[in-house]
Design an enzyme around this catalytic site. Structure first.
Site, short mmCIF file in Angstrom:
data_model
loop_
_atom_site.label_atom_id
_atom_site.label_comp_id
_atom_site.label_asym_id
_atom_site.label_seq_id
_atom_site.Cartn_x
_atom_site.Cartn_y
_atom_site.Cartn_z
N GLN A 25 -73.49 -19.62 9.33
CA GLN A 25 -73.59 -19.18 8.00
C GLN A 25 -74.69 -20.22 7.56
O GLN A 25 -74.92 -21.39 7.70
CB GLN A 25 -72.49 -19.28 7.34
N SER A 26 -75.41 -19.80 6.45
CA SER A 26 -76.90 -20.38 6.04
C SER A 26 -76.41 -21.59 5.16
O SER A 26 -77.20 -22.55 5.23
CB SER A 26 -77.71 -19.50 5.16
N SER A 27 -75.33 -21.72 4.43
CA SER A 27 -75.04 -22.66 3.64
C SER A 27 -73.54 -23.07 3.40
O SER A 27 -72.79 -22.00 3.85
CB SER A 27 -75.54 -22.30 2.19
N GLN A 30 -72.11 -20.25 1.29
CA GLN A 30 -71.70 -18.86 1.96
C GLN A 30 -70.29 -18.85 2.81
O GLN A 30 -69.74 -18.03 2.99
CB GLN A 30 -73.01 -18.55 2.74
#
Length: 689
Positions: A25-27, A30
């Site tokens: 997941q990007s962050s 998220q």
């Protein structure tokens, strides 16, 4: 699409190797909020099992959760996946979509190249691909390009919205300590009086001293702490107190938010060859948004501009931009304020040690440094410093009493401000101790694990209060001594005796330079071989000029005047060295120290200026010694002396030695005195010889 339609690509060789599921997941946001995407990625394990891989041979790589896929750096999970593919241990790589694996074409194509070489399959939500086949490789390449373009579009949308909102001054960005967002979104000063007092104390001190290092020393001397707000992590938004350093002060002074201005685009992110990010300062003319008076501040924008100018002058550099730098150590009174009258550059100050102490020399090296040319001019600063000091005394004397009153008021204001900050600091410590006490009283006494920890925290707070109270009492006693009647008398005495204080060797050179900077803007100097002409520009626009004799080199100071050398040269025509010394003393001449001449001094001067002695001059005119005359005339030496005594021969007596030189005459002049004299016998003639 079902797995059966692509199952023909899975061979026994693929099933012999393991399956690797990459989850990302990007962050962190998220990860916490977009849980459905995470579950869909983990569900791909069932696809691998359906294709024939046992569940225990399906490896899940999820240690890159919360990391961006823009680059492979710092993604340990992706690096591990690439290494497994390169070593041929992976039969298939599973990912929900290409963007989960990488959003950078370089990383994506490197993975595809390795997968093609090791015959590793790639699976996403649309199907199974073999990178060794051209059509599948082309399709995967297109998906990677679209994923990278999607990342660019997402960034452009987000940054466009942020820039548009920032241009109106409505973008909420983290505020420095001392400023907070009100419930309605407006920026206001921190309601904590201790925080506001510390920041105001910083700006007031810098306004008075003009140096960030002086602010650090003031905070240390007064025992005042400075706040900082946590921007991330646990306790985000909390204010911590501690010692301040030079870097923190410059950050506050350079931040325009404290002047009530909204700024966006002061810094930009740059990446090096290893894709490590660095923050770079952007010049003011390239800032995206600058809105003055957007919210309340601690200083005005004009004062912020003055602070930036002072900080630039404080930095050590060459050129006109560094003119008027802040006072530093050294005896040069005009350090940083002397301007070359020939090229307009700032003149540097160089120090050298002499028998009388440290000497300052002002020199213009701008041309030498920039263009490897010859330096414009240089001169010793002692004479010019003394002349400027005398001129300064004439300007300061009428306002000495008024200055004394201002000094007393300023000292009192500083002490009161520091004492108020210490009281607020003590109030904050008492509040923390009271809070610790309430926490301790609320805990169950039987829960000793918690009760002991809270009691220890309460005791620590009480000890901090005691230490602060003691240090504040000591400082208050010292402040009381500073403002007592005797101190006021000393301040008044300093004002009335300002010249004595200025010339007192115990007065630091830095303090003299600070006092001078209050009145003089700069001094433009043109120096020739004998004189120095200085133009003084005073604060307020007034100008004045002075001209003084230049300090000559010691060789020129000790040099005998041409008048004395000419007199010695003239006297040597008829006098010996001893006689010349006597005549010079009678004429009132002296050496460079105005001491009377002696035989040795005249001889040294004669040899230094290569003057012929009286003996050499007589020899040049044809005078001969007695032996030479006797040999030439064929007579004895005694006869020559007798002729000289009788006046037959012209003689010159050399002083000191008693020797004589004779001017050889014609033969006719020698015969006449000899006629009529009684002829001596041979015995008498022999005895006389």
């Amino acid at each position: 699409m079902s797995s059966e339609s692509f199952s023909h690509k899975v061979t026994a060789d693929h099933l012999r190797r393991d399956a690797y599921l990459y989850v990302r997941q990007s962050s962190l946001r998220q990860v916490l909020e977009n849980t459905e995407s995470t579950q869909r990625q983990y569900a791909l394990r069932d696809r691998a099992v359906a294709l024939g891989w046992p569940l225990e041979r399906v490896h899940t790589i999820d240690n890159d959760l919360g990391l961006s896929g823009a680059a492979a750096q710092n993604r340990d999970g992706f690096q591990h996946l690439v290494s497994q593919v390169a070593m041929g241990r992976a039969g298939i790589v599973l990912g929900l979509e290409v963007s989960r694996l990488a959003r950078n074409n370089a990383d994506w194509h490197r993975l595809l190249e390795l997968a093609a070489l090791s015959h590793t399959l790639v699976l996403d939500q649309d199907g199974i691909y073999d990178p060794a086949h051209f059509n599948d490789r082309l399709l995967l390449g297109l998906k990677g390009a679209m994923s990278e373009a999607e990342l660019h579009i997402l960034k452009a949308r987000l940054q466009g919205g942020m820039r548009n909102k920032a241009s109106r001054g409505e973008l909420e960005i983290p505020l420095p300590v001392g400023l907070i967002y009100a419930p309605n979104g407006a920026v206001v000063l921190d309601p904590d009086a201790q925080v506001r007092g510390a920041l105001q104390f910083l700006f007031d001190t810098y306004r008075q001293t003009g140096a960030a290092s002086a602010v650090v020393r003031r905070f240390e001397r007064e025992g005042v702490s400075f706040p900082r707000r946590l921007q991330r992590g646990l306790g985000k938004g909390d204010v911590l107190w501690g010692a301040i350093d030079h870097r923190r002060i410059t950050e506050v002074l350079h931040n325009p938010r404290y002047a009530g201005a909204f700024v966006y685009g002061r810094r930009r992110t740059s990446y090096d060859t290893e894709l490590r990010s660095h923050l770079l300062e952007v010049p003011r003319e390239q800032w995206h948004t600058l809105i003055r008076d957007a919210h309340p501040g601690y200083i005005t924008w004009d004062e912020f501009e003055r602070n930036q100018d002072t900080l630039r002058r404080n930095s050590v550099s060459f050129g006109i931009a560094a003119r008027g730098s802040q006072p530093r150590e050294g005896v040069g009174l005009l350090q940083g304020r002397v301007v070359c009258g020939r090229c307009g550059a700032r003149m540097r100050t160089r120090y050298q040690q002499a028998a009388s102490g440290s000497l300052a020399t002002y020199q213009c090296v701008e041309a030498a440094v920039r263009r490897a040319a010859k330096a414009c001019q240089s001169f010793q600063g002692r004479g010019l410093d003394a002349a400027i000091s005398a001129l300064l005394m004439d300007k300061v004397a009428p306002a000495a009493l008024e200055v004394a009153v201002q000094v007393h008021d300023e000292i009192a204001a500083r002490i009161e401000q520091a004492d108020a900050l210490r009281r607020k600091q003590l109030e904050g410590a008492r509040y923390d101790a009271d809070l610790a006490r309430r926490r301790y009283l609320k805990v169950d006494p039987d829960n000793r694990l918690v009760a002991d920890a809270l009691e220890a925290d309460w005791n620590d707070r009480l000890r901090q209060i005691t230490a602060l109270q003691q240090s504040h009492d000591v400082q208050r006693e010292a402040d009381a001594k500073t403002l007592d009647a005797q101190a006021r008398e000393r301040i008044a005495d300093i004002a009335l005796n300002f010249p004595r204080v200025w010339n007192d060797p115990r007065t630091a050179s830095v303090e003299r330079k600070r006092m001078l900077a209050l009145l003089i803007e700069d001094v433009t100097v043109v120096a020739d071989r004998t004189h120095i002409t200085a133009g003084i520009r005073w604060r307020g626009g007034q100008t004045s000029s002075i001209r003084l004799a230049r300090n000559l080199p010691i060789g020129m100071v000790r040099k005998t005047t041409p008048e004395v050398v000419a007199a010695i040269d003239q006297l040597l025509e008829s006098c010996s060295d001893a006689q010349v010394a006597k005549r010079l003393n009678e004429m009132g001449y002296g050496n460079w120290r105005q001491e009377p001449f002696t035989y040795l001094k005249v001889r040294r001067l004669r040899r230094a200026y290569k003057l012929s002695s009286h003996y050499e001059r007589l020899r040049a005119r044809g005078f001969l010694a007695a032996e030479e005359i006797a040999k030439k005339l064929g007579v004895c030496v005694a006869t020559v002396h007798h002729w000289g005594h009788r006046g037959v021969l012209h003689r010159e007596v050399l002083s000191g030695s008693g020797h004589c030189l004779y001017l050889p005459p014609d033969q006719s002049t020698l015969v006449r005195p000899a006629i009529g004299r009684p002829r001596k016998s041979a015995a008498q003639n022999h005895s006389s010889t």
